[in-house]
Scaffold this motif. Sequence first.
Motif, PDB file in Angstrom:
ATOM      1  N   GLY A   1      47.252  45.715  56.079  1.00 55.97           N
ATOM      2  CA  GLY A   1      47.034  45.994  54.658  1.00 55.97           C
ATOM      3  C   GLY A   1      48.288  45.790  53.831  1.00 55.97           C
ATOM      4  O   GLY A   1      48.235  45.278  52.714  1.00 55.97           O
ATOM      5  N   VAL A   2      49.428  46.183  54.370  1.00 58.59           N
ATOM      6  CA  VAL A   2      50.695  46.024  53.656  1.00 58.59           C
ATOM      7  C   VAL A   2      50.993  44.542  53.409  1.00 58.59           C
ATOM      8  O   VAL A   2      51.547  44.184  52.372  1.00 58.59           O
ATOM      9  N   VAL A   3      50.598  43.694  54.320  1.00 61.68           N
ATOM     10  CA  VAL A   3      50.847  42.258  54.163  1.00 61.68           C
ATOM     11  C   VAL A   3      49.745  41.579  53.359  1.00 61.68           C
ATOM     12  O   VAL A   3      50.014  40.761  52.479  1.00 61.68           O
ATOM     13  N   ALA A   4      48.499  41.917  53.617  1.00 59.78           N
ATOM     14  CA  ALA A   4      47.371  41.186  53.035  1.00 59.78           C
ATOM     15  C   ALA A   4      47.105  41.536  51.575  1.00 59.78           C
ATOM     16  O   ALA A   4      46.811  40.648  50.774  1.00 59.78           O
ATOM     17  N   VAL A   5      47.195  42.782  51.204  1.00 57.73           N
ATOM     18  CA  VAL A   5      46.835  43.189  49.836  1.00 57.73           C
ATOM     19  C   VAL A   5      47.701  42.504  48.787  1.00 57.73           C
ATOM     20  O   VAL A   5      47.174  41.962  47.817  1.00 57.73           O
ATOM     21  N   PRO A   6      49.018  42.464  48.913  1.00 57.05           N
ATOM     22  CA  PRO A   6      49.810  41.749  47.900  1.00 57.05           C
ATOM     23  C   PRO A   6      49.488  40.255  47.832  1.00 57.05           C
ATOM     24  O   PRO A   6      49.496  39.661  46.749  1.00 57.05           O
ATOM     25  N   ARG A   7      49.193  39.659  48.960  1.00 59.32           N
ATOM     26  CA  ARG A   7      48.825  38.234  48.955  1.00 59.32           C
ATOM     27  C   ARG A   7      47.515  38.014  48.221  1.00 59.32           C
ATOM     28  O   ARG A   7      47.367  37.054  47.473  1.00 59.32           O
ATOM     29  N   TRP A   8      46.536  38.882  48.440  1.00 57.23           N
ATOM     30  CA  TRP A   8      45.248  38.761  47.741  1.00 57.23           C
ATOM     31  C   TRP A   8      45.445  38.935  46.241  1.00 57.23           C
ATOM     32  O   TRP A   8      44.859  38.209  45.444  1.00 57.23           O
ATOM     33  N   ARG A   9      46.258  39.909  45.862  1.00 54.69           N
ATOM     34  CA  ARG A   9      46.513  40.138  44.434  1.00 54.69           C
ATOM     35  C   ARG A   9      47.227  38.940  43.817  1.00 54.69           C
ATOM     36  O   ARG A   9      46.910  38.534  42.693  1.00 54.69           O
ATOM     37  N   GLU A  10      48.199  38.388  44.505  1.00 57.57           N
ATOM     38  CA  GLU A  10      48.944  37.241  43.991  1.00 57.57           C
ATOM     39  C   GLU A  10      48.033  36.026  43.836  1.00 57.57           C
ATOM     40  O   GLU A  10      48.086  35.312  42.843  1.00 57.57           O
ATOM     41  N   ARG A  11      47.162  35.809  44.804  1.00 55.41           N
ATOM     42  CA  ARG A  11      46.234  34.682  44.735  1.00 55.41           C
ATOM     43  C   ARG A  11      45.255  34.860  43.572  1.00 55.41           C
ATOM     44  O   ARG A  11      44.975  33.914  42.836  1.00 55.41           O
ATOM     45  N   GLU A  12      44.763  36.069  43.379  1.00 56.40           N
ATOM     46  CA  GLU A  12      43.852  36.324  42.261  1.00 56.40           C
ATOM     47  C   GLU A  12      44.567  36.147  40.928  1.00 56.40           C
ATOM     48  O   GLU A  12      44.006  35.570  39.986  1.00 56.40           O
ATOM     49  N   LEU A  13      45.800  36.597  40.834  1.00 54.96           N
ATOM     50  CA  LEU A  13      46.576  36.428  39.599  1.00 54.96           C
ATOM     51  C   LEU A  13      46.810  34.945  39.314  1.00 54.96           C
ATOM     52  O   LEU A  13      46.682  34.489  38.173  1.00 54.96           O
ATOM     53  N   ARG A  14      47.140  34.183  40.347  1.00 53.74           N
ATOM     54  CA  ARG A  14      47.353  32.745  40.188  1.00 53.74           C
ATOM     55  C   ARG A  14      46.076  32.056  39.710  1.00 53.74           C
ATOM     56  O   ARG A  14      46.105  31.203  38.817  1.00 53.74           O
ATOM     57  N   THR A  15      44.943  32.446  40.257  1.00 55.61           N
ATOM     58  CA  THR A  15      43.663  31.869  39.852  1.00 55.61           C
ATOM     59  C   THR A  15      43.338  32.226  38.407  1.00 55.61           C
ATOM     60  O   THR A  15      42.953  31.359  37.611  1.00 55.61           O
ATOM     61  N   ARG A  16      43.512  33.500  38.039  1.00 48.46           N
ATOM     62  CA  ARG A  16      43.230  33.903  36.661  1.00 48.46           C
ATOM     63  C   ARG A  16      44.147  33.194  35.673  1.00 48.46           C
ATOM     64  O   ARG A  16      43.710  32.795  34.592  1.00 48.46           O
ATOM     65  N   THR A  17      45.415  33.046  36.041  1.00 49.91           N
ATOM     66  CA  THR A  17      46.364  32.364  35.157  1.00 49.91           C
ATOM     67  C   THR A  17      45.992  30.896  34.993  1.00 49.91           C
ATOM     68  O   THR A  17      46.038  30.359  33.880  1.00 49.91           O
ATOM     69  N   ALA A  18      45.618  30.252  36.074  1.00 56.46           N
ATOM     70  CA  ALA A  18      45.227  28.838  36.001  1.00 56.46           C
ATOM     71  C   ALA A  18      43.994  28.655  35.135  1.00 56.46           C
ATOM     72  O   ALA A  18      43.920  27.727  34.317  1.00 56.46           O
ATOM     73  N   TRP A  19      43.009  29.541  35.272  1.00 52.40           N
ATOM     74  CA  TRP A  19      41.800  29.424  34.455  1.00 52.40           C
ATOM     75  C   TRP A  19      42.068  29.762  32.999  1.00 52.40           C
ATOM     76  O   TRP A  19      41.458  29.192  32.096  1.00 52.40           O
ATOM     77  N   SER A  20      42.995  30.655  32.755  1.00 56.38           N
ATOM     78  CA  SER A  20      43.359  30.964  31.376  1.00 56.38           C
ATOM     79  C   SER A  20      43.968  29.734  30.706  1.00 56.38           C
ATOM     80  O   SER A  20      43.635  29.401  29.560  1.00 56.38           O
ATOM     81  N   ALA A  21      44.848  29.044  31.411  1.00 56.94           N
ATOM     82  CA  ALA A  21      45.453  27.823  30.875  1.00 56.94           C
ATOM     83  C   ALA A  21      44.401  26.732  30.679  1.00 56.94           C
ATOM     84  O   ALA A  21      44.429  25.994  29.682  1.00 56.94           O
ATOM     85  N   ALA A  22      43.467  26.634  31.605  1.00 56.35           N
ATOM     86  CA  ALA A  22      42.411  25.619  31.487  1.00 56.35           C
ATOM     87  C   ALA A  22      41.519  25.900  30.281  1.00 56.35           C
ATOM     88  O   ALA A  22      41.186  24.987  29.515  1.00 56.35           O
ATOM     89  N   ARG A  23      41.134  27.169  30.096  1.00 51.72           N
ATOM     90  CA  ARG A  23      40.287  27.504  28.943  1.00 51.72           C
ATOM     91  C   ARG A  23      41.015  27.269  27.627  1.00 51.72           C
ATOM     92  O   ARG A  23      40.414  26.801  26.654  1.00 51.72           O
ATOM     93  N   ALA A  24      42.306  27.552  27.593  1.00 55.58           N
ATOM     94  CA  ALA A  24      43.085  27.307  26.380  1.00 55.58           C
ATOM     95  C   ALA A  24      43.150  25.814  26.072  1.00 55.58           C
ATOM     96  O   ALA A  24      43.015  25.403  24.913  1.00 55.58           O
ATOM     97  N   ALA A  25      43.329  24.994  27.096  1.00 56.10           N
ATOM     98  CA  ALA A  25      43.377  23.540  26.893  1.00 56.10           C
ATOM     99  C   ALA A  25      42.014  23.014  26.448  1.00 56.10           C
ATOM    100  O   ALA A  25      41.938  22.134  25.576  1.00 56.10           O
ATOM    101  N   ILE A  26      40.951  23.543  27.008  1.00 56.65           N
ATOM    102  CA  ILE A  26      39.598  23.123  26.610  1.00 56.65           C
ATOM    103  C   ILE A  26      39.344  23.503  25.154  1.00 56.65           C
ATOM    104  O   ILE A  26      38.811  22.707  24.378  1.00 56.65           O
TER     105      ILE A  26
END
Length: 101
Positions: free
Chosen positions: A19-44
């Motif tokens: 859990g100590v290793v996996a939870v931060p990785r899951w959060r980071e991946r979700e943040l990266r995905t949300r940030t990428a989609w935010s940039a995509a929606r702004a460009a659209i």
Amino acid sequence: MMWLVWVLGAVVIAAAGFGVVAVPRWRERELRTRTAWSAARAAIDSAAVSRDAATAPLPEAEQLLAQAETIAAAHGGPRAAKTARDHAVRADALWRAAARG
């Protein structure tokens, strides 16, 4: 019976370590995905504004924006968001170049 306590303790420690290793990785991946989609929606959105301000239709730009919107509707991962953003940015650039003449 005492061995069961040790086995359960080892399982709990292993699960906590995972859990100590996996939870931060899951959060980071979700943040990266949300940030990428935010940039995509702004460009659209920016490309849509440029389209609305355009005086003449540009089929290539229309097609790029339609592809970006289709990709965005499918809700993929960060790569899909980057592809959608790239299409929208290219469409926006075409409409802005046409507006400059």
